[in-house]
Write a protein that holds these residues in place. Structure first.
Motif: not given
Length: 123
Positions: A32-41, A68-70
Motif C-alpha cells: 500500500i505505502v509503496e504503490t498507492i498515493d497515500i497523500k489522499e487517503l 508507519t513512521k516512514f
C-alpha cells in the motif's frame, strides 16, 4: 495472492483469505505505502476477519512502527482499522492501538467489518 487490495474513495480495503502467511499483513501494508498515493487517503482497513490461522512474527511491532513512521511524512492523518477475530491478529492490532499516542496515525480494532463501517460512517 492471499489478500486483495481495493481502493475506494479516500480508503483502501485489504481483504485476507483464510490463511495468511507469517508476514502477509506486513507485506500488504508495504504494498500500500509503496504503490498507492497515500497523500489522499483517510483510512486503511485490514479485513482479517476470515483468517483462521496466523503466526505472529516476532518483529511485528518494530516493522509496523517503522512502516508507519516512514509513511507519516506523506500523510500524518490516516486511521488504520483492523478487523479480526483471530487471537494472534487481535493481539498484534491491540499492540498498535496501545502505542497510537507515539504515532501520528491512529489504530483501531474491530470484531467485524460492520463495526468498522459503522465507525467510518459516524465520523
Amino acid at each position: 495472492m492471499p489478500y486483495k487490495i481495493n481502493i475506494l474513495k479516500k480508503r483502501v480495503l485489504v481483504t485476507f483469505d483464510d490463511t495468511a502467511a507469517k508476514k502477509e499483513i506486513t507485506n500488504a501494508f508495504l504494498e500500500i505505502v509503496e504503490t498507492i498515493d497515500i497523500k489522499e487517503l483517510n483510512y486503511i482497513i485490514f479485513d482479517c476477519s476470515k483468517v483462521i490461522n496466523y503466526v505472529l512474527p516476532a518483529d511485528y511491532l518494530w516493522r509496523g512502527k517503522l512502516i508507519t513512521k516512514f509513511s507519516e511524512s506523506w500523510n500524518p492523518n490516516i486511521t488504520i482499522l483492523c478487523v479480526a477475530t483471530n487471537p494472534e491478529i487481535r493481539f498484534m492490532a491491540s499492540a498498535f492501538v496501545n502505542i497510537s499516542e507515539q504515532l501520528k496515525w491512529n489504530y483501531k480494532l474491530f470484531k467485524n467489518l460492520n463495526e468498522a463501517m459503522y465507525f467510518l460512517n459516524n465520523k
